[in-house]
Design an enzyme around this catalytic site. Sequence first.
Site, PDB file in Angstrom:
ATOM      1  N   PHE A  65      -9.112   2.226  13.562  1.00 22.01           N
ATOM      2  CA  PHE A  65      -9.156   3.112  14.729  1.00 22.01           C
ATOM      3  C   PHE A  65     -10.567   3.479  15.123  1.00 22.01           C
ATOM      4  O   PHE A  65     -10.834   3.843  16.266  1.00 22.01           O
ATOM      5  CB  PHE A  65      -8.313   4.369  14.476  1.00 22.01           C
ATOM      6  CG  PHE A  65      -8.997   5.465  13.702  1.00 22.01           C
ATOM      7  CD1 PHE A  65      -9.488   6.591  14.352  1.00 22.01           C
ATOM      8  CD2 PHE A  65      -9.115   5.403  12.322  1.00 22.01           C
ATOM      9  CE1 PHE A  65     -10.095   7.616  13.648  1.00 22.01           C
ATOM     10  CE2 PHE A  65      -9.714   6.416  11.608  1.00 22.01           C
ATOM     11  CZ  PHE A  65     -10.209   7.526  12.268  1.00 22.01           C
ATOM     12  N   LYS A  66     -11.505   3.363  14.183  1.00 25.60           N
ATOM     13  CA  LYS A  66     -12.888   3.712  14.501  1.00 25.60           C
ATOM     14  C   LYS A  66     -13.460   2.830  15.616  1.00 25.60           C
ATOM     15  O   LYS A  66     -14.401   3.222  16.314  1.00 25.60           O
ATOM     16  CB  LYS A  66     -13.761   3.605  13.252  1.00 25.60           C
ATOM     17  CG  LYS A  66     -13.302   4.471  12.081  1.00 25.60           C
ATOM     18  CD  LYS A  66     -13.369   5.943  12.394  1.00 25.60           C
ATOM     19  CE  LYS A  66     -12.887   6.806  11.251  1.00 25.60           C
ATOM     20  NZ  LYS A  66     -13.794   6.881  10.118  1.00 25.60           N
TER      21      LYS A  66
END
Length: 462
Positions: free
Chosen positions: A111-112
Amino acid sequence: MDYISTRGKIEPVGFVDAVLMGLADDGGLLVPKQIPQLSPDTLHAWQQLSYPELALELFSLYIDGEIPRDDLKKLVDDSYGTFRDDEVTPVRRVSNSLHILELFHGPTFAFKDIALQFLGNLYSYISQKHNSTIHILGATSGDTGASAIEGVRGKEGIRICILHPHGKVSKVQELQMTTVDDANVLNLAVDGNFDDCQRIIKELFADVAFKQRYHLRAINSINIARILAQTVYYFYAYFQLAKQGQGEKVNFSVPTGNFGDIFAGYMAKRMGLPIHKLILATNENNILERFVTEGVYQPGEFRGTHSPSMDIQVASNFERYLYYLNGEDAGTVSALMSDFKRDGRIVIAGEALKQVQTDFEAYGVQNDECLSTISSYYSDYSYLLDPHTACGVAAAQRYTADDEVTVALSTAHPAKFDEAIQLINIKQTAPSQIQALSGKPQFQTRVAGTNEAVAEQLLAFF
């Protein structure tokens, strides 16, 4: 749009200066002076937007013309054009009450990427437009490092140094960072845990003379641009459900260790997104659960878990929430953080604690429960959860009613954590990009967990 410090001892700055400052020069964290408020009509109109279109509208509120709209649109399109799914963050229905928001379709399967693809391109834009030197310094519990490196590797005018705790990230996470051989990338494997890495970063940034001399810029979620980018997928997920007639009582269950991902949801709610519950999922490093349930924020004994990206005791974004919890009173926040530095704990009670418990539910998931959740969802729904997502799903099961719809944030592809998946005898085939990492040479330098050891490496690199 002006940005101010949670500790109130700097003059307001604009968006670009806020991005470049990272950690506020007074040691606090930067927040927007006002949080934009969205009307129901605006929310309804935005339901039909694609992910990049929605990101453009939300970013525009916080950048307020400082970057020309056409330039901003190109930044957004370039950032999300790298994702493997056209929706960027698709919502998958698993059961009648549970949906999974898949945030792992970016270049590093975590998700980063959603924030760091944008921030990497933004730093490159700032470097070119302002003829600025960009030296990025960050710490990672696993995913931030690979995403940050992928966002800026090979780009002119930018160098990046990432600290990770030696031996305390998954093998895939380590390989994604350390198999990069670009000249502008330095990986430091620090003896210690992630909290040690994060402490070093914050203390080096707090040395304003050192930060300015070496043009240090932040890539961690202390950088407000990270938080703003993460608010987008809360809106996008809500809109996908609203279009299906499920816009009432939508909960979000968020695995979090550094409080950044769930703080982005809190910001979205303050902007006007009608989120029903924000469920904070942690693992056995459950300082945030204890804060919500007992009002005590105090680091405990570090525990290594199957969800290593959440093996964090001191949450860097917690101070931003304290700012809003205390009525945006920077003086109170400054005093609380001074108390924390002196005593190692923050205690709240009374109406303040009631407000925390209104804002969040919280649950710390034990190792065995994490694995059993992965096993049961794979058996019952043929859906494979990574260990962090499993913590979010387990927390959702604990705090949601049958008539509520919950979106659990899936923060990483399960192939990144095959060590845990193998413990429950589930075999998976890793994506080709991850398979290709095996056997590649690694480039990293092991250092002691001290400011001096890291600073010595930085001076040679920058």
